[in-house]
Design a protein around this motif. Structure first.
Motif, mmCIF file in Angstrom:
data_model
loop_
_atom_site.group_PDB
_atom_site.id
_atom_site.type_symbol
_atom_site.label_atom_id
_atom_site.label_comp_id
_atom_site.label_asym_id
_atom_site.label_seq_id
_atom_site.Cartn_x
_atom_site.Cartn_y
_atom_site.Cartn_z
ATOM 1 N N GLY A 2 5.481 4.848 10.666
ATOM 2 C CA GLY A 2 6.206 6.110 10.571
ATOM 3 C C GLY A 2 6.223 6.664 9.162
ATOM 4 N N ILE A 3 6.461 5.803 8.180
ATOM 5 C CA ILE A 3 6.466 6.251 6.785
ATOM 6 C C ILE A 3 5.070 6.707 6.369
ATOM 7 C CG2 ILE A 3 6.882 5.534 4.401
ATOM 8 C CD1 ILE A 3 8.965 3.560 5.519
ATOM 9 N N ALA A 4 4.051 5.969 6.795
ATOM 10 C CA ALA A 4 2.675 6.350 6.457
ATOM 11 C C ALA A 4 2.311 7.704 7.055
ATOM 12 C CB ALA A 4 1.704 5.275 6.950
ATOM 13 N N MET A 5 2.668 7.937 8.314
ATOM 14 C CA MET A 5 2.366 9.223 8.943
ATOM 15 C C MET A 5 3.112 10.353 8.255
ATOM 16 S SD MET A 5 0.095 8.482 11.098
ATOM 17 C CE MET A 5 -0.036 10.095 11.872
ATOM 18 N N ALA A 6 4.326 10.076 7.788
ATOM 19 C CA ALA A 6 5.074 11.103 7.059
ATOM 20 C C ALA A 6 4.385 11.449 5.751
ATOM 21 C CB ALA A 6 6.498 10.618 6.796
ATOM 22 N N GLN A 7 3.878 10.432 5.061
ATOM 23 C CA GLN A 7 3.170 10.692 3.811
ATOM 24 C C GLN A 7 1.889 11.489 4.047
ATOM 25 O OE1 GLN A 7 2.539 7.082 1.603
ATOM 26 N NE2 GLN A 7 4.723 6.808 1.160
ATOM 27 N N GLY A 54 1.660 13.771 6.309
ATOM 28 C CA GLY A 54 2.036 15.112 6.730
ATOM 29 C C GLY A 54 2.259 15.296 8.212
ATOM 30 N N ASP A 55 2.055 14.252 9.022
ATOM 31 C CA ASP A 55 2.293 14.359 10.469
ATOM 32 C C ASP A 55 3.755 13.987 10.717
ATOM 33 O OD1 ASP A 55 2.328 14.373 13.196
ATOM 34 O OD2 ASP A 55 0.525 13.147 13.449
ATOM 35 N N LEU A 56 4.650 14.942 10.485
ATOM 36 C CA LEU A 56 6.072 14.658 10.516
ATOM 37 C C LEU A 56 6.589 14.426 11.931
ATOM 38 C CD1 LEU A 56 7.302 17.194 7.829
ATOM 39 C CD2 LEU A 56 6.541 14.842 7.545
ATOM 40 N N VAL A 57 5.999 15.091 12.913
ATOM 41 C CA VAL A 57 6.444 14.911 14.295
ATOM 42 C C VAL A 57 6.186 13.472 14.755
ATOM 43 C CG1 VAL A 57 6.095 15.632 16.688
ATOM 44 C CG2 VAL A 57 6.101 17.340 14.852
ATOM 45 N N ARG A 58 4.975 12.994 14.505
ATOM 46 C CA ARG A 58 4.632 11.619 14.874
ATOM 47 C C ARG A 58 5.455 10.626 14.061
ATOM 48 N NH1 ARG A 58 3.723 8.151 18.613
ATOM 49 N NH2 ARG A 58 2.228 6.491 18.122
ATOM 50 N N ALA A 59 5.667 10.909 12.793
ATOM 51 C CA ALA A 59 6.454 10.018 11.937
ATOM 52 C C ALA A 59 7.885 9.882 12.456
ATOM 53 C CB ALA A 59 6.466 10.562 10.507
ATOM 54 N N LYS A 60 8.468 10.996 12.851
ATOM 55 C CA LYS A 60 9.839 10.958 13.359
ATOM 56 C C LYS A 60 9.926 10.109 14.619
ATOM 57 C CE LYS A 60 13.584 14.078 14.754
ATOM 58 N NZ LYS A 60 13.977 15.508 14.915
ATOM 59 N N ALA A 61 8.956 10.265 15.520
ATOM 60 C CA ALA A 61 8.963 9.489 16.767
ATOM 61 C C ALA A 61 8.816 7.994 16.484
ATOM 62 C CB ALA A 61 7.838 9.974 17.684
ATOM 63 N N LEU A 62 7.943 7.639 15.543
ATOM 64 C CA LEU A 62 7.738 6.230 15.210
ATOM 65 C C LEU A 62 8.988 5.613 14.599
ATOM 66 C CD1 LEU A 62 4.124 6.457 13.778
ATOM 67 C CD2 LEU A 62 4.818 5.106 15.773
ATOM 68 N N LEU A 63 9.654 6.337 13.725
ATOM 69 C CA LEU A 63 10.854 5.807 13.081
ATOM 70 C C LEU A 63 12.001 5.645 14.081
ATOM 71 C CD1 LEU A 63 10.602 7.749 9.745
ATOM 72 C CD2 LEU A 63 10.620 5.269 9.972
ATOM 73 N N LYS A 64 12.103 6.561 15.029
ATOM 74 C CA LYS A 64 13.109 6.408 16.081
ATOM 75 C C LYS A 64 12.835 5.154 16.907
ATOM 76 C CE LYS A 64 14.677 11.170 16.832
ATOM 77 N NZ LYS A 64 16.119 10.843 16.685
ATOM 78 N N ALA A 87 0.831 -1.209 0.000
ATOM 79 C CA ALA A 87 0.000 0.000 0.000
ATOM 80 C C ALA A 87 0.865 1.258 0.000
ATOM 81 C CB ALA A 87 -0.932 -0.004 1.216
ATOM 82 N N LEU A 88 1.921 1.261 0.801
ATOM 83 C CA LEU A 88 2.813 2.423 0.825
ATOM 84 C C LEU A 88 3.520 2.619 -0.509
ATOM 85 C CD1 LEU A 88 4.484 2.232 4.344
ATOM 86 C CD2 LEU A 88 2.913 3.970 3.501
ATOM 87 N N ALA A 89 3.824 1.517 -1.185
ATOM 88 C CA ALA A 89 4.536 1.602 -2.459
ATOM 89 C C ALA A 89 3.739 2.348 -3.514
ATOM 90 C CB ALA A 89 4.889 0.200 -2.961
ATOM 91 N N VAL A 90 2.406 2.356 -3.377
ATOM 92 C CA VAL A 90 1.574 3.075 -4.343
ATOM 93 C C VAL A 90 0.982 4.340 -3.740
ATOM 94 C CG1 VAL A 90 1.029 1.015 -5.665
ATOM 95 C CG2 VAL A 90 -0.446 1.665 -3.744
ATOM 96 N N GLY A 91 1.495 4.740 -2.579
ATOM 97 C CA GLY A 91 1.057 5.988 -1.965
ATOM 98 C C GLY A 91 -0.222 5.914 -1.168
ATOM 99 N N ASP A 92 -0.666 4.700 -0.834
ATOM 100 C CA ASP A 92 -1.904 4.534 -0.056
ATOM 101 C C ASP A 92 -1.556 4.464 1.425
ATOM 102 O OD1 ASP A 92 -4.410 4.022 0.917
ATOM 103 O OD2 ASP A 92 -4.557 1.990 0.079
ATOM 104 N N ALA A 93 -1.297 5.620 2.039
ATOM 105 C CA ALA A 93 -0.882 5.655 3.434
ATOM 106 C C ALA A 93 -1.989 5.177 4.369
ATOM 107 C CB ALA A 93 -0.445 7.069 3.809
ATOM 108 N N LEU A 94 -3.228 5.564 4.095
ATOM 109 C CA LEU A 94 -4.335 5.136 4.956
ATOM 110 C C LEU A 94 -4.537 3.628 4.894
ATOM 111 C CD1 LEU A 94 -6.937 7.977 4.319
ATOM 112 C CD2 LEU A 94 -5.509 7.634 6.336
ATOM 113 N N GLY A 95 -4.407 3.063 3.700
ATOM 114 C CA GLY A 95 -4.518 1.615 3.565
ATOM 115 C C GLY A 95 -3.443 0.888 4.348
ATOM 116 N N ALA A 96 -2.226 1.459 4.373
ATOM 117 C CA ALA A 96 -1.141 0.859 5.155
ATOM 118 C C ALA A 96 -1.442 0.930 6.646
ATOM 119 C CB ALA A 96 0.174 1.550 4.838
ATOM 120 N N LEU A 97 -1.943 2.078 7.098
ATOM 121 C CA LEU A 97 -2.235 2.247 8.525
ATOM 122 C C LEU A 97 -3.331 1.300 8.994
ATOM 123 C CD1 LEU A 97 -2.037 6.109 9.025
ATOM 124 C CD2 LEU A 97 -0.482 4.370 9.929
ATOM 125 N N LYS A 98 -4.297 1.011 8.161
ATOM 126 C CA LYS A 98 -5.374 0.102 8.543
ATOM 127 C C LYS A 98 -4.840 -1.282 8.908
ATOM 128 C CE LYS A 98 -9.048 2.246 5.778
ATOM 129 N NZ LYS A 98 -9.947 2.079 4.622
#
Length: 406
Positions: free
Chosen positions: A37-42, A44-54, A11-22
């Motif tokens: 983390g990658i899905a949240m970055a896509q 636009g929630d960069l703060v949450r994405a950074k925390a998840l990737l860490k 899902a992330l490979a085709v830009g479907d961030a919501l589908g990945a999160l589900k």
């Protein structure tokens, strides 16, 4: 890799961030954290994405160096998008070397693209071009090729090479279509918009008109004597003289160029160069000294001659004289120019990009905020600055190829 992780990665490979999160939103294992983390970055929630990737990087075991490296690359891109230019570039370089050593050339190439985008953003074009020569985009997947071509276009735009920029953007557009990611296509179109929007102003014979990037390139190649207020140089098609460290001389050169083919009165020159309201004898004496210095600097390009009421500029080779001025001028025009990209900048990132001290940039931001030209949100190190009229356009995280869980 289990089925949910596989489905989320696809899902992330085709830009479907919501589908990945589900598929992974309720999981806390390392691969799921990375994908979240990658899905949240896509999104636009960069703060949450950074925390998840860490968290994901910490959760991967000591034998999962490649997975951790991919998380570092994603975190580096978040830092770039959020204009955190203080994020350590050596960490990204180390991650890229790990990916190369383990044969993950796709994500290694993406890491290189992130490095190049940072170099272009802060104006280190020569270094970016040298690094670009080491990267062959041909075997890369479409999304990575699009990112590569956006870097090529960015360098060409800053070099005022519009044909090369258009060609790179066409290749990026085609690669984005092949990737099937609408948000990536939108990013390419957003970059292409620079070529169809005014980027500077032409001032000649007391007339002013906006210029497209292509027209700026034509002007600088026309053989005219150009007083370039964007780079603080005076040039024709054979020679360029920098006055970046001589603001008084540049102000005089610009004033004389705006008056060409006529002259400019001494009182007006005093007001333009020294910001004096009245030209008394001390101002006139200083003007004579500075005009002498300007003659010495421009002797190979133009002659500065005295007239009955002031001074006039006469090019030696060129048949025309023009001033190339930025769209936004004023005491803090450079700061506004960077904020015009619609992204949220930290004051430290602006200081790095402008080559100025953090305190100088902070004073400029406070002044602009008082005039209502910029606005801030957040506090302390999380404080960011934006230009109010332009909405943010979050750059999508590409991170192509295999994901951290395989």
């Amino acid at each position: 890799m289990d089925s949910l992780i596989t489905a989320a990665a696809q899902a992330l490979a085709v830009g479907d961030a919501l589908g990945a999160l589900k598929r992974v939103a309720l999981r806390d294992d390392a691969p799921a954290l990375a994908l979240r983390g990658i899905a949240m970055a896509q999104l636009g929630d960069l703060v949450r994405a950074k925390a998840l990737l860490k968290s994901a990087a910490r959760a991967f075991g000591p034998r999962e160096a490649v997975a951790r490296a991919r998380c570092v690359v994603a975190e580096a891109e978040i830092a770039l998008v959020s204009r955190d230019l203080t994020w350590p570039p050596k960490a990204l370089e180390a991650a890229r070397k790990v990916l190369e050593a383990h044969g993950d050339r796709v994500n290694a190439a993406h890491a290189r693209n992130v490095e190049l985008r940072r170099l272009v953003l802060i104006g280190r074009l020569d270094e970016a071009e040298r690094a670009l020569e080491t990267l062959d985009p041909t075997p890369l997947p479409p999304a990575a090729r699009a990112a590569h071509e956006l870097v090529v276009a960015g360098i060409a735009i800053r070099r005022l090479q519009t044909k090369a920029a258009r060609a790179a953007l066409d290749r990026a557009r085609q690669a984005a279509r092949e990737a099937g990611m609408p948000v990536l296509t939108a990013e390419v179109e957003n970059a292409a918009g620079v070529l169809s929007a005014p980027v500077a102003r032409l001032i000649s014979r007391w007339r002013e008109s906006p210029l497209l990037l292509e027209e700026v390139e034509e002007l600088l190649g026309s053989g005219a004597l150009v007083v370039d207020a964007c780079r603080h140089v005076v040039r024709d098609d054979q020679l360029s003289v920098s006055l970046a460290t001589r603001p008084v001389l540049f102000a005089l050169a610009r004033a004389l160029a705006e008056a060409w083919p006529g002259d400019m009165a001494r009182g007006t020159l005093v007001a333009r160069a020294f910001r004096g309201k009245h030209a008394d004898e001390s101002h006139r004496a200083r003007l004579r000294v500075e005009i002498g210095r300007l003659r010495a600097e421009l002797r190979a390009l133009a002659e500065v001659s005295a007239t009955k009421r002031g001074f006039a500029l006469s090019p030696r080779r060129a048949g025309e004289t023009a001033v190339l001025a930025p769209l936004v001028e004023g005491q803090h025009g450079a700061v506004l120019a960077f904020l015009a990209d619609g992204e949220a900048w930290s004051s430290s990132a602006l200081a790095i990009a402008l080559g100025a001290s953090p305190r100088t940039v902070q004073r400029a931001l406070d002044s602009l905020a008082g005039e209502g030209k910029v606005q801030s949100f957040g506090r302390g190190r999380a404080r960011r600055w934006m230009s109010p009229p332009l909405p943010g356009f979050p750059t999508i995280l590409l991170l192509p190829g295999p994901l951290p869980s395989d």
